[in-house]
Design a protein around this motif. Structure first.
Motif, short mmCIF file in Angstrom:
data_model
loop_
_atom_site.label_atom_id
_atom_site.label_comp_id
_atom_site.label_asym_id
_atom_site.label_seq_id
_atom_site.Cartn_x
_atom_site.Cartn_y
_atom_site.Cartn_z
N LYS A 92 0.83 -1.21 0.00
CA LYS A 92 0.00 0.00 0.00
C LYS A 92 0.86 1.26 0.00
O LYS A 92 0.60 2.21 -0.75
CB LYS A 92 -0.91 -0.01 1.23
CG LYS A 92 -1.90 1.14 1.31
CD LYS A 92 -2.94 1.07 0.20
CE LYS A 92 -4.13 1.95 0.47
NZ LYS A 92 -3.81 3.36 0.78
N GLU A 93 1.90 1.26 0.83
CA GLU A 93 2.79 2.42 0.87
C GLU A 93 3.51 2.62 -0.46
O GLU A 93 3.69 3.76 -0.91
CB GLU A 93 3.83 2.26 1.99
CG GLU A 93 3.22 2.23 3.39
CD GLU A 93 2.87 0.82 3.85
OE1 GLU A 93 2.91 0.59 5.08
OE2 GLU A 93 2.57 -0.04 2.98
N TRP A 94 3.90 1.52 -1.10
CA TRP A 94 4.59 1.62 -2.39
C TRP A 94 3.66 2.21 -3.45
O TRP A 94 4.06 3.06 -4.24
CB TRP A 94 5.10 0.25 -2.80
CG TRP A 94 5.86 0.23 -4.09
CD1 TRP A 94 5.39 -0.06 -5.33
CD2 TRP A 94 7.25 0.56 -4.27
NE1 TRP A 94 6.38 0.05 -6.27
CE2 TRP A 94 7.54 0.43 -5.65
CE3 TRP A 94 8.27 0.94 -3.39
CZ2 TRP A 94 8.81 0.67 -6.17
CZ3 TRP A 94 9.54 1.17 -3.92
CH2 TRP A 94 9.80 1.04 -5.28
N LEU A 95 2.41 1.76 -3.46
CA LEU A 95 1.46 2.25 -4.46
C LEU A 95 1.09 3.70 -4.22
O LEU A 95 0.81 4.44 -5.18
CB LEU A 95 0.19 1.39 -4.45
CG LEU A 95 0.35 -0.09 -4.80
CD1 LEU A 95 -1.00 -0.80 -4.74
CD2 LEU A 95 0.98 -0.27 -6.17
N ASP A 96 1.07 4.12 -2.97
CA ASP A 96 0.61 5.48 -2.63
C ASP A 96 1.74 6.51 -2.54
O ASP A 96 1.48 7.67 -2.26
CB ASP A 96 -0.14 5.45 -1.29
CG ASP A 96 -1.48 4.75 -1.41
OD1 ASP A 96 -1.96 4.57 -2.54
OD2 ASP A 96 -2.03 4.37 -0.36
N ALA A 175 13.94 1.84 2.22
CA ALA A 175 14.68 3.10 2.10
C ALA A 175 14.09 3.97 1.01
O ALA A 175 13.96 5.19 1.18
CB ALA A 175 16.15 2.80 1.81
N LEU A 176 13.72 3.37 -0.11
CA LEU A 176 13.12 4.14 -1.19
C LEU A 176 11.82 4.81 -0.75
O LEU A 176 11.49 5.91 -1.20
CB LEU A 176 12.85 3.22 -2.40
CG LEU A 176 14.08 2.67 -3.12
CD1 LEU A 176 13.67 1.61 -4.14
CD2 LEU A 176 14.88 3.77 -3.78
N LEU A 177 11.10 4.16 0.15
CA LEU A 177 9.83 4.69 0.62
C LEU A 177 10.01 5.82 1.64
O LEU A 177 9.05 6.56 1.90
CB LEU A 177 8.98 3.58 1.25
CG LEU A 177 8.39 2.56 0.27
CD1 LEU A 177 7.72 1.43 1.04
CD2 LEU A 177 7.39 3.23 -0.66
N ARG A 178 11.21 5.97 2.20
CA ARG A 178 11.40 7.00 3.22
C ARG A 178 11.48 8.40 2.64
O ARG A 178 11.40 9.37 3.39
CB ARG A 178 12.64 6.68 4.06
CG ARG A 178 12.44 5.52 5.01
CD ARG A 178 13.48 5.50 6.12
NE ARG A 178 14.80 5.15 5.63
CZ ARG A 178 15.29 3.91 5.63
NH1 ARG A 178 14.55 2.90 6.09
NH2 ARG A 178 16.51 3.68 5.18
N ALA A 185 20.11 8.13 -2.50
CA ALA A 185 21.27 7.34 -2.10
C ALA A 185 21.26 5.97 -2.79
O ALA A 185 22.28 5.51 -3.30
CB ALA A 185 21.29 7.17 -0.59
N VAL A 186 20.11 5.33 -2.81
CA VAL A 186 20.00 4.02 -3.47
C VAL A 186 20.18 4.19 -4.97
O VAL A 186 20.89 3.40 -5.62
CB VAL A 186 18.64 3.37 -3.16
CG1 VAL A 186 18.51 2.03 -3.88
CG2 VAL A 186 18.46 3.17 -1.65
#
Length: 230
Positions: A92-96, A175-178, A185-186
């Motif tokens: 859900k976090e990735w999609l949003d 990390a990408l979601l932060r 960085a990634v």
């Protein structure tokens, strides 16, 4: 379409492409649209016209249902297993998420489809074995490149300084979601390391095509018979 959206190779699976693109599979998305359509049709048949905020709530409910059905579908993945298991807990976090666009080289790191010995040998058949050309490892994968290959110690230190010591695939996804700093960085790690691996691959390909580096074919002895070609 989703593969192109995430700048991935055509060899990545449908599940990987949809996850990275944040695109709910079409059959589940169509079911969500159909649910909203029939709820609106039922309301109008009863003599009322649903207000926009109600329709919006129905759409959100239908999308939540579609996402949950997708999560259940991904519970036991058969393909792109590592990537699915990394994103599924934070689906859900990735999609949003509101920021972050995947680059060509970042997608390679996340999918393992790219300039890695395993991919070049086992999937596209461009190399004879899976070994790493940058160290003595027998099997070059995205995990090996990110976490173990000694050729990328400097880039790895910069990455861990930015996002922390855990650089497994699930940790990279989190990390990408932060947000932007960790995403950058990634992405910087992926750009620097994969571009170097790509250049090394191009050099190997040029050397393979250089006739001065090819082994000479041995001429067969014809024992004086001029009718036998050399």
């Amino acid at each position: 379409m989703t593969t192109r959206a995430v700048r991935g190779y055509r060899t990545i699976s449908k599940d990987a492409a949809c996850l990275l693109a944040g695109a709910i599979p079409w059959d589940l998305d169509a079911r969500a649209f159909a649910d909203v359509f029939w709820r609106c049709a039922e309301a109008r048949a009863g003599g009322s016209n649903p207000p926009p905020d109600v329709v919006r709530r129905w759409r959100n409910d239908a999308r939540e249902t579609a996402i949950e059905m997708w999560r259940e579908r991904l519970e036991n993945p058969q393909v792109s297993v590592d990537l699915v298991l990394a994103i599924r807990p934070v689906l859900k976090e990735w999609l949003d998420r509101k920021t972050g666009a995947l680059s060509f080289r970042l997608t390679q790191v996340l999918t393992g489809h790219g300039c890695f010995g395993r991919y070049l040998c086992e999937i596209v058949g461009r190399e004879e074995n899976t070994r790493c050309h940058h160290c003595d490892a027998d099997r070059d994968t995205a995990d090996h490149t990110v976490m173990a290959c000694p050729s990328w110690i400097g880039q790895r230190e910069a990455l861990t300084a930015a996002i922390g010591p855990d650089i497994t695939l699930p940790a990279l996804v989190r990390a990408l979601l932060r947000g932007d700093p960790d995403w950058k960085a990634v992405e910087d790690f992926a750009e620097e390391v994969i571009s170097a691996k790509e250049e090394a691959e191009r050099i190997r390909e040029r050397e393979a095509l250089d006739p001065r580096r090819r082994p000479r074919r041995r001429r067969r002895a014809n024992n004086g018979d001029n009718n036998i070609p050399p």
